[in-house]
Design an enzyme around this catalytic site. Sequence first.
Site, PDB file in Angstrom:
ATOM      1  N   ASP A 152      22.060  28.257  19.863  1.00  0.00           N
ATOM      2  CA  ASP A 152      23.039  28.779  19.271  1.00  0.00           C
ATOM      3  C   ASP A 152      23.224  28.748  17.724  1.00  0.00           C
ATOM      4  OD1 ASP A 152      23.387  28.136  22.158  1.00  0.00           O
ATOM      5  OD2 ASP A 152      25.400  29.049  21.892  1.00  0.00           O
ATOM      6  N   TRP A 185      15.101  27.230  21.001  1.00  0.00           N
ATOM      7  CA  TRP A 185      16.232  26.264  21.020  1.00  0.00           C
ATOM      8  C   TRP A 185      15.587  25.037  20.095  1.00  0.00           C
ATOM      9  CZ3 TRP A 185      16.894  30.156  24.220  1.00  0.00           C
ATOM     10  CH2 TRP A 185      18.201  30.405  24.512  1.00  0.00           C
ATOM     11  N   GLU A 244      30.700  35.124  24.570  1.00  0.00           N
ATOM     12  CA  GLU A 244      29.494  34.757  25.113  1.00  0.00           C
ATOM     13  C   GLU A 244      28.458  35.705  25.622  1.00  0.00           C
ATOM     14  OE1 GLU A 244      27.630  31.021  27.819  1.00  0.00           O
ATOM     15  OE2 GLU A 244      29.729  31.844  28.442  1.00  0.00           O
ATOM     16  N   ARG A 295      35.695  25.130  27.683  1.00  0.00           N
ATOM     17  CA  ARG A 295      35.332  24.736  29.095  1.00  0.00           C
ATOM     18  C   ARG A 295      34.622  23.358  29.025  1.00  0.00           C
ATOM     19  NH1 ARG A 295      31.002  29.447  29.416  1.00  0.00           N
ATOM     20  NH2 ARG A 295      29.154  28.204  28.638  1.00  0.00           N
ATOM     21  N   ASP A 296      34.163  22.932  30.136  1.00  0.00           N
ATOM     22  CA  ASP A 296      33.740  21.533  30.396  1.00  0.00           C
ATOM     23  C   ASP A 296      32.243  21.752  29.601  1.00  0.00           C
ATOM     24  OD1 ASP A 296      32.973  22.977  32.556  1.00  0.00           O
ATOM     25  OD2 ASP A 296      32.705  21.207  33.733  1.00  0.00           O
ATOM     26  N   GLU A 297      32.079  21.628  28.426  1.00  0.00           N
ATOM     27  CA  GLU A 297      30.816  21.854  27.857  1.00  0.00           C
ATOM     28  C   GLU A 297      30.743  21.550  26.478  1.00  0.00           C
ATOM     29  OE1 GLU A 297      26.898  24.882  27.560  1.00  0.00           O
ATOM     30  OE2 GLU A 297      28.723  25.598  28.874  1.00  0.00           O
ATOM     31  N   HIS A 310      32.330  32.125  21.482  1.00  0.00           N
ATOM     32  CA  HIS A 310      30.737  31.832  21.704  1.00  0.00           C
ATOM     33  C   HIS A 310      30.083  32.675  20.478  1.00  0.00           C
ATOM     34  CE1 HIS A 310      28.963  29.913  25.041  1.00  0.00           C
ATOM     35  NE2 HIS A 310      27.819  29.995  24.377  1.00  0.00           N
ATOM     36  N   ASP A 370      28.745  25.426  21.308  1.00  0.00           N
ATOM     37  CA  ASP A 370      28.562  26.610  22.039  1.00  0.00           C
ATOM     38  C   ASP A 370      30.023  27.428  22.255  1.00  0.00           C
ATOM     39  OD1 ASP A 370      28.922  24.505  24.033  1.00  0.00           O
ATOM     40  OD2 ASP A 370      28.144  26.012  25.310  1.00  0.00           O
TER      41      ASP A 370
END
Length: 908
Positions: free
Chosen positions: A497, A550, A762, A488-490, A783, A484
């Site tokens: 997506d 999704w 995003e 960041r912490d992802e 994103h 995605d």
Amino acid sequence: MTFKKITLLLFVNLFVTMAFAKGLQVEDLKTNYKTNPIGMETGLVRFSWKLSSDQNGTLQKSYEIRVAEKESDLATNGNSLTWTSGKIESQQSVNIHYAGRPLKAKTRYYWTVRVIDNHNANSGWSKIQLFETAMLGPNDWQAKWIELSTATEGKVGPAPIFAKQFELGKNIQSARLYITSHGLYEANINGQRVGNEFFTPGWTSYHKRLQYQTYDVTNLLKTGANLTSVTIGDGWYRGNLEFNNKRNLYGKEVALLYQLEIKYADGSIKTVVSDGTWKASLAGPVKKSDIYNGETFDGNLAQAIQSTNTGKWENVKEVTYAMENLIAPAGPPVTKHEEFTAINIIKTPKNETVIDFGQNLVGWVKLTIGGAKGDTITLNHAEVLDKDGNFYTENLRNAKQENKYVLTGKSSDTFEPHFTFQGFRYVKISGYKGTITKDNLKAIAIYSDMKPTGTFTSSNDLVNQLQHNIQWGQKGNFVDVPTDCPQRDERLGWTGDAQVFFSTAAYNMDVAGFFSKWLADLKVDQHPTGNIPVVIPDVRAVNNAGSAGWADVSTIIPWNYYLAYGDKDLLARQYDSMKAWVGYVKGISKDNLWNSGPHYGDWLFYSVNDDRDGKSAITDKFLIAQIFYAASTQNVINAAKVLGNKTDVATYEALLKEIKSAFMREYVTASGRLTSSSQTAYVLALQFDMLPENLRSQAAQRLVDNITLYKNHLTTGFLGTPYLCHVLSRFGYTDVAYKLLLQDTYPSWLYPVKKGATTIWERWDGIKADGSFQAISMNSFNHYAYGAIGDWMYKTIAGINYDAAAPGYKKIRIEPKLGGKFTHANGSLETLYGKVESKWNLQGDQLTLDIAIPANTQAIIVLPSSSKSQVKADAYIQKAIDAAKNGNNDVAVEVGSGNYHFEYVLSK
């Protein structure tokens, strides 16, 4: 811009030119989508090639393939061949199955092909290609898994180095290294790095599918003493992953599996394997590494390893892990790509030194710098500056994105990280006592090694920048898995997506191998119930699987992959997964109505704070779910037809009828109004044919009325946006689609462009009009989801599309639609058959159109708003025009391969 009538003056001029030498030639030969691969699975070996010819209208008539273990045997046609297809009368030139003797493990094979075309030209035998097989199974592994003798319990610490000294006593003919790890490895032989790949062994569902790589290391070895070492970083295996500083999701200890096979000139074999004789050290230069947080590297500890007999070396231990999950890679590796020089060095209001590279990218900074021994240089990474011009990292949440380098005291040290990557445009440097110059830093872009396939340019500079942003959003988020966001912490493989962006991705780059690999993980991570996780590989601690739009990735991407690449084998591989997902939804539905479960809905749709007038574009999540239930069922029907499963076709067609009936009862009034009045509701209902024919036109008008209500702004989120302009064009509102594309105030595609974006954001308003930011909890500036508009730009502005009846661009449809005050557009796509090009130019009322169609394909070229009686052309093209079928007053000309030039005058 709408044209009601076209007058075609004088002639349509056709010419055919070829960029290659005259005659029929076979080019760009591939095995399993790769050029001369080594370390390849043997279960399904497929051959592909392209043709070039100086004859227009060229089609392959027959082919003949030969495969042999010895290159010289390809000149024969006897038992020395591993396989010969014989002369096969067929136009197929993509994904032809190997059908010879069983392939051996770890063996090189050579192959060649010759083709005869419909003009009876013979290509002769092609340039010889090769492929090399990998292991056939666990029994081919002699190596043992090894770990540190003392457990680390998953704590943050130095990256261990595993090393082995060995002797080679004879002349070396060839050598192969088969290697994988728990964690990310970087291998070294005699002081030289092995390969140019990064973040190996890649990210998969490790306990079910763990990749190993194969390297040709012949040139790294020598007769006599040799030393190999492998450094292993935490990576996805045990580093921070998901949210809130979670670690050790797959295990607590890094481990190595290493098998080096050396073939001597006399034919004998020596094998060096990981086992209890190896040594390990925690005294290496990588003091800590983490994908989210960055890396600390001490240059003083980076001296080349000379021996494992001196220094801080300890014994290792052999450990037992299952070997059945080991697989050879199907997708492309992560490699280095573009390099950027700083465009500016900034002293911020907070007196921090910040370097601007001008592009939001994913990778790292290569630092070349000198200083006092022991000084530590710190690099922090950010995507944007705040409205005051200060370095901004709050949107990174818990991810530090921080690399630290300890200097050696030399006049110049060069540092690059090993087991981490950052998403950034700006870099803050601290700890350096000298003056930074642009020569000290280079930004290196890293992403999966996907060949660029699509180009798009136009007369609109903002739209060209949008296309640039779409492509860079893809590059930055296609680092082994489709994530995605990259900063960041992802950085997870979010399924929603991926599915909304797939078609655009397949235009921009060759993503066949990339998504084949990822879909294999989706299949093994699918729940026994048929439910689909929201991220693949599945690392979510919270069980929120089964979200509409999704989880439907399990049917949407396989079907669209088939359309883009014509790959029936992948469709067959994923078919049971597709059915299982639809079966799961059917099982939890009531009277064929899916109105339960957790759903993200139309994620990040347009919303208004303190909304008292109903302006927020809220769409009923269960309405969305019902539509995607139907969409996935339709995809299963489509796949069943391709695969010849008539029973399933009948079963799912009956189910689809019931799903649509339930939708009509629950969500549609008698007059055809949907219970949710949002753009997304109407877009999805029209895109997936949820309404009967007699209600579709009025629904399209309601959609246009809604867009007008919002003053030609979109209000869609992740699920509605990909289809918005497609639906408008389908129902005759291409002019409205152009208005949305060219809107440059919030919310719109061009608003971020005018705010200086170099990637897709995003949120529609990641940076607000006043320069402030959206919520720090979720505000990525890289994103790709909203970049799905690229699919419409390729298909509608450039007009390049496949024909679903002959997928993979075996048959092509060229149908550009003019509008938006564009004066020219140019699109191209490198298909599995060759390059398709569509270029148009409008000067006043004079239109020129240039089209290129590759050999072994056919095309329909649609000339906008013209009638057959108006067309005058030379003899060759006149026959095609005379046979043309008109639709909506458009001339549709059927042509073969070649280059075509049209000129005509438009009258409004």
